[in-house]
Design an enzyme around this catalytic site. Structure first.
Site, mmCIF file in Angstrom:
data_model
loop_
_atom_site.group_PDB
_atom_site.id
_atom_site.type_symbol
_atom_site.label_atom_id
_atom_site.label_comp_id
_atom_site.label_asym_id
_atom_site.label_seq_id
_atom_site.Cartn_x
_atom_site.Cartn_y
_atom_site.Cartn_z
ATOM 1 N N ALA A 215 103.434 50.182 125.019
ATOM 2 C CA ALA A 215 103.188 51.495 125.625
ATOM 3 C C ALA A 215 102.580 52.470 124.610
ATOM 4 O O ALA A 215 102.536 53.664 124.843
ATOM 5 C CB ALA A 215 104.494 52.059 126.174
ATOM 6 N N GLU B 260 93.934 59.829 115.573
ATOM 7 C CA GLU B 260 93.994 58.514 116.232
ATOM 8 C C GLU B 260 92.804 57.696 115.762
ATOM 9 O O GLU B 260 91.677 58.210 115.690
ATOM 10 C CB GLU B 260 93.953 58.722 117.748
ATOM 11 C CG GLU B 260 94.753 57.731 118.541
ATOM 12 C CD GLU B 260 96.260 57.812 118.266
ATOM 13 O OE1 GLU B 260 96.724 57.110 117.348
ATOM 14 O OE2 GLU B 260 96.955 58.559 118.967
ATOM 15 N N THR C 180 92.169 56.890 112.895
ATOM 16 C CA THR C 180 91.675 57.345 111.587
ATOM 17 C C THR C 180 92.301 56.524 110.457
ATOM 18 O O THR C 180 91.749 56.476 109.365
ATOM 19 C CB THR C 180 92.007 58.835 111.349
ATOM 20 O OG1 THR C 180 93.376 59.060 111.697
ATOM 21 C CG2 THR C 180 91.122 59.744 112.173
ATOM 22 N N ASP C 181 93.448 55.872 110.720
ATOM 23 C CA ASP C 181 94.167 55.238 109.590
ATOM 24 C C ASP C 181 93.372 54.119 108.936
ATOM 25 O O ASP C 181 93.189 54.107 107.721
ATOM 26 C CB ASP C 181 95.595 54.798 109.986
ATOM 27 C CG ASP C 181 95.683 53.777 111.104
ATOM 28 O OD1 ASP C 181 94.648 53.479 111.739
ATOM 29 O OD2 ASP C 181 96.805 53.266 111.343
ATOM 30 N N ASP D 254 101.555 53.053 111.832
ATOM 31 C CA ASP D 254 102.762 52.765 112.607
ATOM 32 C C ASP D 254 103.909 52.336 111.696
ATOM 33 O O ASP D 254 105.049 52.787 111.851
ATOM 34 C CB ASP D 254 102.481 51.658 113.629
ATOM 35 C CG ASP D 254 101.369 52.038 114.579
ATOM 36 O OD1 ASP D 254 100.931 53.199 114.541
ATOM 37 O OD2 ASP D 254 100.927 51.170 115.345
HETATM 38 C C1 GLA Z 1 97.596 51.249 116.693
HETATM 39 C C2 GLA Z 1 97.529 50.746 115.257
HETATM 40 C C3 GLA Z 1 97.499 51.904 114.263
HETATM 41 C C4 GLA Z 1 96.438 52.936 114.635
HETATM 42 C C5 GLA Z 1 96.505 53.286 116.119
HETATM 43 C C6 GLA Z 1 95.356 54.155 116.551
HETATM 44 O O1 GLA Z 1 98.802 51.887 116.934
HETATM 45 O O2 GLA Z 1 98.628 49.920 114.956
HETATM 46 O O3 GLA Z 1 97.301 51.420 112.961
HETATM 47 O O4 GLA Z 1 95.162 52.495 114.273
HETATM 48 O O5 GLA Z 1 96.519 52.143 116.948
HETATM 49 O O6 GLA Z 1 95.406 55.380 115.907
#
Ligand code: GLA
Length: 391
Positions: free
Chosen positions: A121, A33, A35-36, A170
């Site tokens: 959510a 989480e 980390t992207d 995502d």
């Molecule tokens: C959101 C963002 C993602 C990611 C998450 C946390 O969903 O859209 O790119 O950074 O938060 O991991």
């Protein structure tokens, strides 16, 4: 009638023609989480909840968008495209804007969309709209983009029209989802591979706090900046470093901690999260879900204490499930400040445990907890007529 039939039918009623219908899923993330955008790895999967989008081309420059879930209509023109004064149209307009910037040939269009992904959510309902739009327009106007290019268009739309400087997780998960598989995505190289999630006796259950994280964008962008600041501090001494994945705790202690404790905490969380993710991948090779679950709990504590993106409701859910036999792991999921927790639960206990947690949540917060039992599905696709229920 299912949701996809409704969206298709609504389009037919409004525009008296057959649309191209696509669906783009929401996602879960087992671990990795925040980390992207720090160029680390992530481990998401597409889920069996979708945004459905019906589209058709027009002969003029008009753009008509109908959000079925809000019963709300928005119109714009291709000639002078600009962000809308309200939020939801921008997920669609932002994609059109990216295509225009890239010089793609578009005409006006009619769009009707809606779905069954709970909104705000932490299940990426926003990415499901941008991905559905980019994928549908790619097909409609024969633009010939790869899935990775489509994911990047969707991400750029969110950066430029919505103002959230999100990573790629995502959009990637929504587009590259594969039934029964997690996606391990390396956000530096953008390479991915699938990891089968085969455990028949384990269920992925989501507990939805009902806390909508609409105000998350400023805190999210702030976390991103703090991490970038941390990298810059290290780079002054270690110029070979490209991002947090190259940085050790020693370097953080030496170069970041003396300058800013907050930046240190944010970076420390990310470094530890990358390590946890690698350990989870190893544990998955032997279906060692006990270890996977332990790492998930530790992610939660990191998100709470170091990254500071949790909330009372998520903390309560994680602390509660931690005491319950049959729950292997639990943590808040997504950007934070609300949304869902993701839980790995023994299949045969999933219903009973969900009821128990619901009751505890009700007595603590005087509100209802929503529970979603999810399975891992495929990525964005065209909904073919045979996939529709006969009406
Ligand atoms: C959101 C963002 C993602 C990611 C998450 C946390 O969903 O859209 O790119 O950074 O938060 O991991």
């Amino acid at each position: 009638m299912g949701k996809q039939e409704k969206i298709a039918e609504l389009y037919q009623q409004m525009y008296k023609s057959q649309p191209l219908l696509v669906r783009s899923p929401g996602r879960v993330n087992i671990i990795g989480e925040h980390t992207d955008y720090n160029l680390g790895p992530v481990l998401p999967a597409a889920i069996n909840k979708y945004m459905y989008m019906a589209v058709g081309a027009r002969t003029d420059n008009e753009i008509n968008i109908y959000a079925a879930d809000y019963s709300d209509q928005f119109s714009a023109s291709l000639i002078k495209l600009e962000p809308a004064w309200k939020l939801w149209p921008n997920y669609v307009l932002g994609v059109i804007n990216e295509f225009q910037k890239a010089g793609k040939n578009l005409t006006g269009m009619n769009i009707v969309f809606g779905g069954d992904i709970p909104l705000a959510a932490g299940l990426s309902s926003s990415a499901s709209i941008t991905c559905a739009t980019a994928y549908a327009l790619d097909k409609l106007f024969d633009l010939g983009l790869s899935r990775l290019e489509i994911a990047k268009v969707a991400q750029a739309a969110e950066h430029n029209y919505v103002g959230v400087h999100c990573g790629l997780m995502d959009q990637f998960a929504s587009l590259f989802g594969k039934e029964g598989n997690l996606i391990k995505l390396n956000c530096t190289t953008e390479e991915h591979h699938y990891i089968p999630f085969t455990a028949k006796d384990i269920k992925i259950v989501l507990f939805d706090t009902g806390i909508k994280h609409h105000l998350v964008s400023s805190a999210y962008n702030e976390r991103r900046e703090q991490c970038q600041n941390g990298v810059a501090l290290v780079q002054k001494h270690e110029p070979q470093v490209k991002g947090l994945p190259d940085i050790t705790e020693d370097m953080l202690n030496k170069y970041v901690k003396p300058v800013s404790d907050i930046v240190f905490k944010r970076c420390l969380y990310v470094i530890q999260e990358i390590e946890r993710l690698e350990k989870v991948c190893t544990a998955l090779e032997t279906d060692d879900f006990k270890s996977v679950g332990e790492h998930m709990f530790n992610t939660h504590y990191g998100l709470k204490d170091l990254y500071e993106v949790s909330c009372d409701e998520c903390d309560f859910l994680v602390d509660t499930t931690r005491q319950i036999e049959g729950v292997l792991g639990s943590r808040m999921m997504g950007a934070g400040f609300g949304g869902c927790t993701i839980n790995l639960i023994h299949n045969e206990l999933a219903e009973e445990i969900s009821e128990k947690v619901k009751n505890e949540y009700r007595s603590r917060f005087k509100k209802e907890l929503k529970v979603y039992h999810t399975s891992i599905g495929n990525g964005t696709e065209v909904v073919k007529p045979e996939m529709l229920e006969a009406v």
